[in-house]
Design a protein around this motif. Structure first.
Motif, short mmCIF file in Angstrom:
data_model
loop_
_atom_site.label_atom_id
_atom_site.label_comp_id
_atom_site.label_asym_id
_atom_site.label_seq_id
_atom_site.Cartn_x
_atom_site.Cartn_y
_atom_site.Cartn_z
N UNK A 1 49.97 45.25 35.67
CA UNK A 1 50.63 44.00 35.36
C UNK A 1 49.79 43.13 34.43
N UNK A 2 48.48 43.21 34.53
CA UNK A 2 47.61 42.43 33.66
C UNK A 2 47.82 42.82 32.20
N UNK A 3 47.90 44.11 31.94
CA UNK A 3 48.09 44.56 30.55
C UNK A 3 49.48 44.20 30.06
N UNK B 1 42.36 44.82 26.51
CA UNK B 1 41.27 45.78 26.41
C UNK B 1 40.99 46.49 27.73
N UNK B 2 41.36 45.85 28.83
CA UNK B 2 41.28 46.51 30.13
C UNK B 2 40.00 46.28 30.92
N UNK B 3 39.07 45.49 30.37
CA UNK B 3 37.81 45.28 31.09
C UNK B 3 38.03 44.51 32.40
N UNK C 1 38.37 44.56 38.36
CA UNK C 1 39.14 44.32 39.59
C UNK C 1 39.24 45.61 40.39
N UNK C 2 39.42 46.74 39.72
CA UNK C 2 39.49 48.02 40.43
C UNK C 2 38.17 48.34 41.13
N UNK C 3 37.05 48.00 40.50
CA UNK C 3 35.74 48.22 41.13
C UNK C 3 35.61 47.34 42.37
N UNK C 4 36.04 46.09 42.26
CA UNK C 4 35.98 45.18 43.42
C UNK C 4 36.86 45.70 44.55
N UNK C 5 38.05 46.16 44.21
CA UNK C 5 38.95 46.70 45.25
C UNK C 5 38.33 47.94 45.91
N UNK D 1 45.79 43.34 44.65
CA UNK D 1 46.90 44.24 44.28
C UNK D 1 48.04 43.44 43.64
N UNK D 2 48.27 42.24 44.15
CA UNK D 2 49.28 41.35 43.55
C UNK D 2 48.86 40.97 42.13
N UNK D 3 47.56 40.75 41.93
CA UNK D 3 47.05 40.41 40.61
C UNK D 3 47.33 41.50 39.59
N UNK D 4 47.06 42.74 39.97
CA UNK D 4 47.20 43.86 39.03
C UNK D 4 48.58 44.49 39.05
#
Length: 446
Positions: free
Chosen positions: A121-123, A147-149, A154-158, A423-426
């Motif tokens: 969703x961010x992209x 760019x996806x950084x 966020x994926x690393x934090x999750x 998960x809602x964020x992404x």
């Protein structure tokens, strides 16, 4: 699973050299067969052909087939490039609509891309913000997120939160065999909290870059507010006369000052009046002042400071806003050469009627540039900011739970709520309502 097939004109409606029509869904191959009589098109290859309606030709076109999942939406997809006339483009779309295809809703292509895991969703939001970027800073904020950084971080934090949840789960299932290291949990959760808080605290820069910064032009009637707005816009937008009270309502226009997107609001002259319409305008002006980040307080050099000016300043001063005092009509000699009593604000002299405002634009830029500078991990809208706030609130509860010695299931609940918020964020945990609300603001055909 999405079964229907959608189509839309993806280029702006109007007259141009080329227009683009997009189609995606499981019926794509059948549409290609019907339109071009080709049964096994080669993906990513550009074809040439004609689109016909019974006995007459609609247009000469080129087209490309994208086989799912290697397409924008993750489904079979067709892109047709036709001549850019309004009528011919609509005729082609009408022809496609007869082939078991429906017209796409706003943002439905990007919505399918998210649902089919082609992007998060961010992209998707970044793509929309890129399309609508009104300034260099907005463009940079959007491309940073594309760019996806941020998504990767966020994926690393999750992943770290999932590891914590897994260790707690094991201890809950096998209490005699495993012992949870609460000190390590606290350390990890506090590190994550600090990172999310930094993301949240810097969110307003990204939001301001994308949405624009509100700037109110304020002053008494006939101070030259509308003339200043026109000068900033480089066009005649607001009606300008010598009659005080000409502007009776707020006028909002978009500005781009050296890459900063600004929503400039020309307010009605603030004064006591018995005119019902003008009273409404004054009320709206006061509301615009409250909502603005920067206020241009316009004074009339030809008459000096009077009681109206002092009354307006007192209203502004109570709001604790950033203020620039603008002495307009500085090309007119004023023997009194009045002195500004409000020393805490920067003062600039201009002549809006002659377009001599460069010094004011320089000052506006210097005042606002730090509020729109974004880094690679910047959030860009309020939905994202609210999701991060939910994550922070939940992780704080988890930390407090450990410090208070609560049971593991209570701590686990808050860790899971943190993951849900991220998960809602992404967009990894979406609802149809959420996606409909988000993509309803996108362009049709995107």
């Amino acid at each position: 699973m999405i079964f229907d097939t959608i189509a839309a004109i993806s280029s702006p409606i109007g007259t141009g050299a080329i227009a683009v029509i997009r189609l995606t869904g499981e019926n794509t191959i059948n549409v290609i067969k019907s339109l071009f009589n080709i049964h096994a098109p080669e993906p990513k290859k550009m074809y040439y052909g004609w689109i016909k309606e019974k006995d007459y030709v609609i247009d000469e076109v080129t087209w490309v087939y994208h086989k799912g999942p290697k397409s924008y939406t993750g489904e079979d997809m067709l892109e047709i490039f036709c001549h850019g006339g309004i009528l011919v483009t609509k005729k082609i779309l009408e022809k496609i609509m007869t082939l078991n295809v429906r017209e796409a809703l706003p943002g439905e292509f990007s919505k399918r891309a998210v649902m089919n895991r082609k992007m998060n969703l961010l992209k998707a939001e970044a793509i929309n913000e890129l399309i609508h970027a009104n300034s260099d800073f907005a463009l940079k904020a959007a491309t940073n997120q594309m760019d996806g950084k941020l998504s990767k971080r966020i994926e690393i934090i999750k992943k770290e939160l999932f590891n914590i949840a897994a260790r707690i789960e094991v201890e809950m299932d096998y209490p005699d065999d495993f012992e949870v290291d609460n000190f390590q949990f606290l350390k990890s959760l506090n590190t994550i909290k600090a990172e999310l808080e930094e993301l949240y605290e810097n969110a307003d820069n990204g939001i301001s870059a994308i949405e624009g910064i509100k700037m109110a032009i304020v002053g008494k009637p006939n101070a030259g507010k509308s003339t200043l707005l026109n000068a900033l816009l480089r066009k005649d937008r607001a009606i300008v006369t010598d009659i005080p009270g000409t502007t009776r309502d707020t006028i909002e226009e978009n500005l781009n000052i050296r890459g900063i997107f600004i929503k400039a609001i020309d307010t009605a002259g603030i004064r006591k009046t018995e005119d019902v319409v003008e009273k409404i305008g004054v009320t709206r002006s006061l509301k615009a002042i409250e909502e603005s980040k920067l206020i241009l307080f316009v004074l009339d050099n030809s008459v000096g400071i009077d009681e109206y000016d002092k009354e307006i300043y007192n209203k502004i001063n109570k709001l604790n806003k950033e203020v620039i005092i603008v002495i307009n009509k500085s090309d007119i000699d004023n023997e009194d050469n009045f002195e500004i009593p409000w020393k805490e604000h920067e003062v600039v002299r201009i002549s809006a009627s002659k377009g001599e405002i460069k010094n004011l634009e320089d000052l506006i830029y210097n005042k606002l540039k730090d509020t729109v500078i974004t880094d690679e991990l910047a959030l860009t809208n309020r939905r994202q900011k609210n999701a991060v706030k939910k994550a922070i609130d939940s992780i704080i509860k988890a930390i407090e739970g450990i410090e208070l010695g609560l049971t593991n299931d209570a701590i686990m609940f808050d860790v899971r709520k943190t993951i849900e918020a991220l998960n809602e964020l992404t967009g990894d945990d979406y609802t149809e309502t959420l996606l409909d609300n988000i993509f309803g603001n996108f362009c049709v055909g995107k």
